[in-house]
Write a protein that holds these residues in place. Structure first.
Motif, PDB file in Angstrom:
ATOM      1  N   ALA A 156      33.177  68.969  -1.002  1.00 30.65           N
ATOM      2  CA  ALA A 156      32.622  70.149  -0.320  1.00 30.65           C
ATOM      3  C   ALA A 156      33.569  71.337  -0.359  1.00 30.65           C
ATOM      4  CB  ALA A 156      32.275  69.803   1.131  1.00 30.65           C
ATOM      5  N   GLY A 157      34.857  71.075  -0.488  1.00 32.65           N
ATOM      6  CA  GLY A 157      35.812  72.168  -0.533  1.00 32.65           C
ATOM      7  C   GLY A 157      36.022  72.754  -1.912  1.00 32.65           C
ATOM      8  N   CYS A 158      35.355  72.228  -2.918  1.00 39.84           N
ATOM      9  CA  CYS A 158      35.486  72.746  -4.284  1.00 39.84           C
ATOM     10  C   CYS A 158      34.996  74.190  -4.340  1.00 39.84           C
ATOM     11  CB  CYS A 158      34.691  71.869  -5.240  1.00 39.84           C
ATOM     12  SG  CYS A 158      34.697  72.432  -6.940  1.00 39.84           S
ATOM     13  N   ALA A 159      35.731  75.039  -5.055  1.00 42.62           N
ATOM     14  CA  ALA A 159      35.380  76.467  -5.112  1.00 42.62           C
ATOM     15  C   ALA A 159      33.998  76.679  -5.698  1.00 42.62           C
ATOM     16  CB  ALA A 159      36.428  77.219  -5.940  1.00 42.62           C
ATOM     17  N   ARG A 160      33.636  75.926  -6.719  1.00 38.93           N
ATOM     18  CA  ARG A 160      32.318  76.101  -7.346  1.00 38.93           C
ATOM     19  C   ARG A 160      31.199  75.703  -6.378  1.00 38.93           C
ATOM     20  NH1 ARG A 160      31.290  76.903 -12.718  1.00 38.93           N
ATOM     21  NH2 ARG A 160      33.408  76.261 -13.293  1.00 38.93           N
ATOM     22  N   VAL A 161      31.430  74.660  -5.595  1.00 41.35           N
ATOM     23  CA  VAL A 161      30.434  74.245  -4.593  1.00 41.35           C
ATOM     24  C   VAL A 161      30.280  75.326  -3.532  1.00 41.35           C
ATOM     25  CG1 VAL A 161      29.927  72.549  -2.795  1.00 41.35           C
ATOM     26  CG2 VAL A 161      30.844  71.790  -4.992  1.00 41.35           C
ATOM     27  N   ALA A 162      31.391  75.909  -3.104  1.00 42.20           N
ATOM     28  CA  ALA A 162      31.335  76.972  -2.091  1.00 42.20           C
ATOM     29  C   ALA A 162      30.577  78.188  -2.611  1.00 42.20           C
ATOM     30  CB  ALA A 162      32.756  77.363  -1.679  1.00 42.20           C
ATOM     31  N   LEU A 176      21.861  77.120 -12.620  1.00 40.89           N
ATOM     32  CA  LEU A 176      22.117  77.876 -11.398  1.00 40.89           C
ATOM     33  C   LEU A 176      23.229  77.234 -10.570  1.00 40.89           C
ATOM     34  CD1 LEU A 176      21.344  80.078  -9.355  1.00 40.89           C
ATOM     35  CD2 LEU A 176      19.539  78.554  -8.519  1.00 40.89           C
ATOM     36  N   ALA A 177      23.209  75.908 -10.456  1.00 43.61           N
ATOM     37  CA  ALA A 177      24.213  75.228  -9.637  1.00 43.61           C
ATOM     38  C   ALA A 177      25.617  75.411 -10.200  1.00 43.61           C
ATOM     39  CB  ALA A 177      23.878  73.733  -9.543  1.00 43.61           C
ATOM     40  N   TRP A 178      25.738  75.431 -11.516  1.00 46.44           N
ATOM     41  CA  TRP A 178      27.064  75.520 -12.124  1.00 46.44           C
ATOM     42  C   TRP A 178      27.523  76.967 -12.309  1.00 46.44           C
ATOM     43  CZ3 TRP A 178      30.419  71.770 -12.409  1.00 46.44           C
ATOM     44  CH2 TRP A 178      31.558  71.916 -13.197  1.00 46.44           C
ATOM     45  N   LEU A 199      21.777  68.445   5.646  1.00 51.48           N
ATOM     46  CA  LEU A 199      22.281  69.382   4.644  1.00 51.48           C
ATOM     47  C   LEU A 199      23.664  68.941   4.186  1.00 51.48           C
ATOM     48  CD1 LEU A 199      21.282  72.752   6.373  1.00 51.48           C
ATOM     49  CD2 LEU A 199      20.160  71.720   4.394  1.00 51.48           C
ATOM     50  N   TYR A 200      23.994  69.316   2.959  1.00 53.93           N
ATOM     51  CA  TYR A 200      25.322  68.979   2.424  1.00 53.93           C
ATOM     52  C   TYR A 200      26.398  69.702   3.236  1.00 53.93           C
ATOM     53  CZ  TYR A 200      29.047  68.233  -0.995  1.00 53.93           C
ATOM     54  OH  TYR A 200      30.209  67.854  -1.617  1.00 53.93           O
ATOM     55  N   PRO A 201      27.472  69.006   3.628  1.00 56.50           N
ATOM     56  CA  PRO A 201      28.443  69.586   4.568  1.00 56.50           C
ATOM     57  C   PRO A 201      29.446  70.536   3.922  1.00 56.50           C
ATOM     58  CG  PRO A 201      29.097  67.348   4.027  1.00 56.50           C
ATOM     59  CD  PRO A 201      27.779  67.576   3.345  1.00 56.50           C
ATOM     60  N   ALA A 202      28.975  71.517   3.157  1.00 49.24           N
ATOM     61  CA  ALA A 202      29.877  72.552   2.636  1.00 49.24           C
ATOM     62  C   ALA A 202      30.237  73.502   3.776  1.00 49.24           C
ATOM     63  CB  ALA A 202      29.210  73.319   1.504  1.00 49.24           C
TER      64      ALA A 202
END
Length: 808
Positions: free
Chosen positions: A545-551, A440-442, A591-594
């Motif tokens: 946090a700025g990675c497109a996949r993370v967003a 799910l994360a990926w 929380l993760y700073p996305a």
């Protein structure tokens, strides 16, 4: 992802307006009416197909253009490429009332297949599916060599079987079963002749060569989809297509499909001589009914495919085909064993051997899913250690293959489709949720809807808290998985990621032994029953946090949280509800700073906190100390405004003896003091204050809750009235303009005035702000004589200075 050129073409196609499209259709109509359908016509049809397929909504085409497209599709002399484009355009328009295609047996089989594809895209508006099915069956009944080629019609028949299983009669189903037996078992073992030969070629050179295996050896057994050659004959193409529709047909024609068990059918003698001979030899002189004969041939075909998959393919394409055929062969065997248990004991030996061979081969990992499905269905009867199969499946595959999008989708779909079969293995599945979350994360955008359907089955009271932590940390997990892949040795097949992102400090932290414990916890394969505070990781991984996949992952979390809470409230007891509420409060500032992640999550947490309070109103009294501690700090108030508002509202609503007899005046006084201090802090006008601006919604919620508490402990009414008066005066001060907008200040002033009016009559205030159960019932609000609005209007008349009790 599309290239820049493709993206530009798609953008242009989407921007075309209706007027431009109308002119373009007129131009195409003129081209289609010309005698010579040349390159201009082909280019224009390609452009039209791009235009109507580039948008989600249907484009309206001129009726003249649509009629000409249909006419061109039916022209025998029309070039095939133009007919394919016409059919594609008409399919994109479907379903549409403007289409008037009919099944015409005078057309050749290529045209019939294109026409049928459009009719099936129309749905079954005028029983088109049945008409197409009957047309293909009539072609099947025709054995003349000059009849239509079934190579183009058989895929249409496969689609008809799926869309409308009741189309075929008993005799027609028997006929198709016989034909499938012939195509599967008795295709030629010689390659096809070349389409044309040169003048200088000799008869010896034109002789077809033998069919070979994927390793180059000459085939000595019957032809299958894994047999290779330079050219194929008609019956060999039909063999491939018959195997592609075999599983769907077995499901349709089996006992659960037609509802009729096979009986001896003497019409088998009318079939091919080869079928009769083979059936007689394999059944010791007894003729098998067509469906039983088909199942027998299907079993032999699958066994042959498994044998062929052991061969070392000379080409990578053939190696990939071997794996795809293994998946389908195991699925077909599963269907056969469910329909006839006698196949089970004939299949077990080779499937156990196959499982032992592919479980250690990363390239064959997709074959493990249908094998696991087989053992899940038949493991008990076959005395197979299914637990070992599932431990390997849920432990290693997600950990090693999370980056494969196709496998991720198939794996999650496997879990969804087989929930009813897991039984005693459901605990293994639930404990493996940390591994499943790697998929799910990926791959969050395509898998979110799949996990929304799967998540309720994974939720368990014993792992609910750990699962909630995992969902909140999902974007952080995405960043860690990205780092894990970046840290691997270079590989030609390594998945793509955002190469523009450079995070050397994150990679160093990932390799630092000091943080290995936190990273390993996040990458754990199974639920551990423990939780770790990952705040140090949030700081280390902030550059990711700025990675497109993370967003993308961060955008999916709110939807998954809502699904989780909908499921967990069905299994949670009182103690778990308290723990969930505390977890919500504790994680609100962790929380993760996305970008934008915290605001979206807080919105969900605030609504779910209220839902937990509604489910268990005594929660406020039982967690009074924790709620007071939460309200005692204004750090991050602006970012957590929605959650703070929900907590304040819950205190005002449920801190009452009406919901919990353990509620005391002392508790009410403590909450009043805490909320009074909070309201004082957030409304101070300090030009250079470190305090964040407070949204008006929080201020109004605080005032309302303070008024409610005062109505339940009347010694507090003077303090509450003084506080509300100050708030009303404060909002009218020029200094307030820097704190709130004009609309916000007006809302605060209005609410303060309303609450002051209520507190002038304490008994009425208690009636309005803390209504009894009877007052909250729908009848009380519908009854004209006792409605709450009527009571409020009466109270307003009593307390307003301008109004009096007596007329005049």
């Amino acid at each position: 992802m599309f290239s820049a050129g493709a993206e530009s073409l798609l953008h242009q196609a989407r921007e075309i307006q209706d007027e431009e499209l109308k002119k373009f259709c007129s131009r195409i109509s003129k081209l289609l009416q010309a005698e010579d359908l040349g390159p201009d016509t082909l280019d224009s049809l390609q452009r039209l197909f791009l235009i109507i397929s580039a948008t989600k909504y249907n484009r309206r085409l001129e009726k003249t253009c649509v009629d000409l497209l249909q006419a061109t599709l039916g022209m025998a002399a029309c070039p095939e490429q133009l007919q394919v484009l016409c059919a594609a355009i008409l399919r994109e328009m479907s379903p549409s009332d403007s289409l008037s295609l009919v099944w015409d047996h005078t057309q050749n089989s290529r045209q019939l297949s294109l026409v049928a594809s459009v009719l099936l895209a129309q749905g079954d508006r005028n029983e088109e599916v049945s008409a197409v099915g009957q047309g293909v069956l009539r072609a099947l009944e025709s054995r003349q060599p000059e009849g239509p080629s079934l190579r183009y019609l058989l895929p249409i028949m496969a689609k008809v079987v799926v869309l409308s299983p009741g189309t075929l009669q008993e005799d027609q189903a028997t006929l198709l079963s016989k034909r499938l037996v012939d195509w599967l078992r008795y295709a030629s073992l010689q390659q096809g002749l070349p389409h044309s030969s040169s003048f200088f070629s000799t008869p010896r050179a034109r002789q077809p060569g033998p069919i070979t295996e994927v390793d180059g050896a000459v085939a000595t057994d019957f032809f299958t989809v894994l047999s290779t050659g330079h050219r194929f004959t008609e019956d060999q193409w039909l063999n491939v297509q018959a195997f592609s529709m075999l599983r769907a047909w077995l499901l349709h024609s089996g006992p659960e499909g037609l509802g009729i068990l096979d009986t001896d059918d003497r019409s088998e003698q009318e079939g091919s001589t080869l079928s009769v001979i083979s059936a007689t030899s394999s059944s010791a002189g007894r003729l098998l009914p067509p469906r039983e004969r088909l199942r027998e041939v299907a079993f032999e075909y699958c066994q042959r495919l498994i044998e062929q998959s052991n061969r070392r393919a000379l080409r990578k394409g053939d190696s990939d085909l071997q794996k795809a055929c293994l998946v389908e062969a195991v699925l077909v065997l599963d269907v056969l064993c469910r329909q006839d248990p006698s196949f089970l004991y004939r299949s077990l030996s080779c499937l156990k051997t196959l499982h032992g061979r592919v479980r250690g081969d990363p390239a064959s990992v997709r074959v493990l899913l249908p094998l696991a499905r087989f053992f899940l269905s038949h493991g008990e009867a076959a005395a197979v250690d299914s637990e070992a199969v599932y431990q390997h499946l849920f432990t290693r595959i997600p950990l090693e293959q999370f980056h494969s999008p196709m496998l991720a989708f198939e794996f999650v779909q496997f879990c969804r489709d087989n929930l009813h079969l897991f039984g005693g293995h459901l605990g293994t599945l639930r404990l493996s949720f940390p591994n499943l979350f790697k998929f799910l994360a990926w791959n969050s955008p395509p898998l979110t809807s799949e996990f929304v359907a799967l998540l309720p089955a994974l939720v368990d009271a014993g792992t609910a808290l750990e699962m909630l932590h995992a969902l909140l940390d999902l974007p952080c997990l995405t960043a860690v998985l990205d780092l894990q892949l970046r840290s691997l040795p270079a590989s030609s097949e390594r998945p793509l990621w955002d190469t523009s992102l450079r995070a050397p400090s994150c990679l160093e932290a990932f390799r630092d032994p000091k943080f290995q414990g936190l990273f390993q916890y996040l990458l754990r394969p199974k639920a551990s029953g423990a939780t770790e505070r990952l705040v140090p990781l949030y700081q280390l991984l902030q550059p990711m946090a700025g990675c497109a996949r993370v967003a993308q992952c961060a955008e999916a979390v709110p939807t998954l949280l809502q699904t989780f809470f909908s499921a967990v409230t069905q299994v949670a007891d009182g103690a778990l509800i308290n723990q969930l509420a505390l977890l919500l409060l504790g994680r609100s500032d962790s929380l993760y700073p996305a970008p934008g992640y915290a605001a979206r999550v807080h919105s969900v947490l605030s609504s779910q906190f209220l839902a937990l309070c509604t489910l268990k109103p005594s929660l406020v009294v039982e967690l009074a100390r924790d709620l007071l501690e939460f309200l005692g700090s204004v750090n991050g108030l602006r970012s957590r405004a929605s959650l703070v508002t929900s907590v304040v509202w819950a205190v005002g609503e449920y801190l009452s003896v009406a919901y919990d007899r353990r509620c005391t005046v002392e508790q009410i006084n403590k909450f009043f003091e805490a909320l009074e201090a909070l309201l004082f802090e957030v409304t101070q006008c300090r030009p250079s204050a470190a305090l964040p601006r407070c949204p008006p919604k929080v201020v109004t919620a605080l005032m309302t809750t303070l008024t409610k508490l005062a109505s339940r402990s009347q010694d507090l009414i003077p303090r509450a009235s003084l506080l509300l008066s100050k708030m009303r005066t404060l909002t009218q001060s020029p200094a307030t303009s820097s704190m709130h907008s004009k609309e916000g200040a007006e809302a605060i002033c209005t609410r303060a005035t309303e609450l002051l009016t209520l507190l002038k009559m304490p008994s009425v205030a208690q009636f309005v702000l803390t209504p009894s159960t009877e007052v909250c019932s729908p009848r009380y609000h519908r009854d004209v004589n006792t409605a709450l609005p009527l009571a409020l209007r009466t109270v307003s008349r009593l307390v307003e200075r301008e109004a009096g009790l007596l007329p005049g």
